[in-house]
Design an enzyme around this catalytic site. Structure first.
Site, mmCIF file in Angstrom:
data_model
loop_
_atom_site.group_PDB
_atom_site.id
_atom_site.type_symbol
_atom_site.label_atom_id
_atom_site.label_comp_id
_atom_site.label_asym_id
_atom_site.label_seq_id
_atom_site.Cartn_x
_atom_site.Cartn_y
_atom_site.Cartn_z
ATOM 1 N N TYR A 150 23.952 -9.419 48.504
ATOM 2 C CA TYR A 150 22.572 -9.265 48.960
ATOM 3 C C TYR A 150 21.688 -10.374 48.383
ATOM 4 C CZ TYR A 150 17.889 -7.434 49.694
ATOM 5 O OH TYR A 150 16.570 -7.305 50.060
ATOM 6 N N GLY B 77 16.058 -6.435 53.278
ATOM 7 C CA GLY B 77 15.461 -5.168 53.694
ATOM 8 C C GLY B 77 16.384 -4.433 54.646
#
Length: 515
Positions: free
Chosen positions: A54, A61
């Site tokens: 990530y 998001g």
């Protein structure tokens, strides 16, 4: 010239104020740059691997499941900043933007965010050149960081968007960076995310607010003492042994301040020693002043503790741990900061409300013990301070609205990925307005108490006389009605700067410390 050294540890309250308000020069410690470089190697290793990480090789998001191929990752970071620089509304104050940039720089320098040293150096260069990104009032929900405000700062570091140059002129960022010899950042993996995932906007405003409220609460005690004297009050209720029976630290400090300022007053001596004095008990706004201002002092101490913890925090998502892990987390949620921002707004509203009540007593001939109605020179022809109290009442009404907590609210965003937010930025914005209002209410009380003491003509304590003398340097004494607004603004400047506390201290010596 002031200088602030940013290392791997936290900056201080004093550092934030120095950079935000006094243009202190920022230097990044060599050990911090070494730590940043060491951590960056972990990110580069992960970027070269096949496993999605990530913020390095994925979207953000609600788009975190999208894997981004290597050739598009630079564009990913640029797109993140451009799309998140979506602020709107009025321009945020220069000091807030500078505080926010320093705090983001401090987190980057911790070596836990995975950016390259050039990112840290560029933020320091922007601050030292006096370049201030244009940041707007709306855009942060106080969760996943102060996203839009921080994105506007990052956009400026990329040489895009608009900034204020050192002279305060609003110009394209590319032009101003070129003039300053600052190379625009070309972001690499993880760096865009690291520049916007922090509570720096709300925290910077909290630190500045704590500094300002410390001054205002010390000033409140001094002005309340003037009002006690001007309203023929007693200092017996401020006795040290009485306040020791309820040992809240702030209350004791406020009572000690009022005792010191009233020491030697012929008016309070009359109340204390004359058996024929008709005043049995003073009104709550006089008698309970230390209890209210003291409670606000203790609230401020709690808020400062939260701010100190947040200054010592590394806020990013993901973070790089000392053992090289890259871990997602929820530390960007602004609840701890948001709560105390709201708590301070409640205390500010109550302190201002009590101040307005003291002013009102001076103006009512039935309660002011022999002074003319509204402290007017020729009542009926003159209105005296009648409308000054209207001003205070209007401000106090506004402060009560601003005391409604922002942090009790939440609104989902990012396709329900960010389904609970702190609204800490909003709490910070309303607290700044609250502090401005408190200073204006206190200015009105200071002018009124000084006028009442002059009209009464019974003498004053040495310290209150020094405070009135300081006011008289910028505002004339009693007389026929005149244009009041400039006088209120002059008193507002004295209150905001702490000049009235300094005036009292020339007689009393150092007063009990500000929180």
């Amino acid at each position: 010239m002031l200088e602030v050294l940013v290392g791997t540890g936290p900056v201080s309250f004093e550092d934030v104020v120095a950079v935000a308000r006094h243009d202190a020069r920022v230097t990044v410690a060599a050990e911090a740059l070494d730590a940043v470089a060491a951590t960056r190697r972990h990110i580069e290793k992960l970027a070269a691997a096949d496993r999605p990480v990530y913020g390095v090789s994925t979207g953000f998001g609600a788009l975190a499941t999208q894997h981004i191929p290597a050739e598009k990752r630079a564009q990913l970071q640029v797109s993140l900043i451009r799309s998140h620089a979506a602020g709107s509304g009025a321009e945020v104050e220069r000091e807030v933007v500078r505080a926010m940039m320093l705090l983001r720089l401090s987190t980057l320098a911790s070596g836990r965010t995975g950016v390259r040293p050039v990112v840290v150096e560029t933020y320091a260069a922007l601050l030292n050149a006096g370049i201030t990104p244009v940041v707007h009032e709306y855009g942060s929900l106080g969760c996943s960081g102060d996203l839009a405000p921080l994105a506007h700062c990052a956009l400026a570091a990329m040489g895009e968007g608009e900034v204020r140059d050192a002279a305060g002129v609003r110009r394209p960022g590319a032009e101003v960076l070129a003039e300053a010899g600052i190379e625009p950042l070309v972001l690499a993996e993880k760096e865009g995310l690291a520049l916007i995932n922090g509570t720096d906007g709300m925290l910077g405003q909290l630190v500045l607010a704590c500094h300002d409220l410390g001054v205002l609460l010390a000033t409140t005690d001094v002005i309340a003492a003037l009002s006690v004297e001007g309203l023929m009050g007693t200092d017996r209720v401020f006795a040290e042994d009485l306040h020791a029976m309820r040992p809240h630290p702030g209350q004791g400090l406020s009572a000690a301040t009022m005792r010191a300022v009233l020491d030697g007053s012929p008016i309070v001596a009359r109340h204390r020693d004359d058996p024929d004095c008709p005043i049995v008990q003073d009104a709550y706004s006089l008698r309970c002043a230390p209890q209210v201002t003291g409670a606000a002092r203790d609230t401020l101490v709690h808020a400062m503790l939260v701010a100190q913890r947040e200054l010592a925090s590394v806020i990013d998502n993901p973070v790089v741990t000392p053992d090289g892990r890259v871990e997602s987390n929820g530390n960007f949620h602004g609840a701890p900061v948001a709560y105390v921002l709201d708590f301070l707004a409640i205390a500010v509203a109550d302190v201002a409300s009590m101040s307005e009540r003291r002013t009102d007593r001076f103006l009512d001939a039935k309660r002011n013990h022999g002074l003319p109605p509204f402290l007017a020179d020729d009542p009926g022809v003159d209105s005296g301070h009648m409308i000054l109290q209207y001003m205070q009442a209007g401000v106090v009404t506004e402060l009560k609205r601003l005391a409604v907590p922002a942090s009790a609210d939440s609104i989902p965003s990012s396709a329900m990925q960010e389904d609970h937010v702190s609204l800490g930025w909003h709490a910070a914005r309303k607290l700044r307005r609250s502090l401005d209002g408190l200073a204006r209410v206190l200015a009105g009380e200071a002018l009124t108490a000084a006028r009442a003491l002059d009209l009464r003509g019974l003498g004053s304590a040495p310290a209150t006389a020094a405070v009135v003398s300081r006011i008289r340097e910028v505002v004339q004494g009693p007389g026929t009605d005149r244009f009041l607004s400039p006088e209120i603004e002059a008193a507002f400047a004295l209150v905001s700067s702490g000049a009235l506390v300094d005036a009292a201290a020339t007689v009393t010596g150092p007063l009990p410390p500000r929180p």
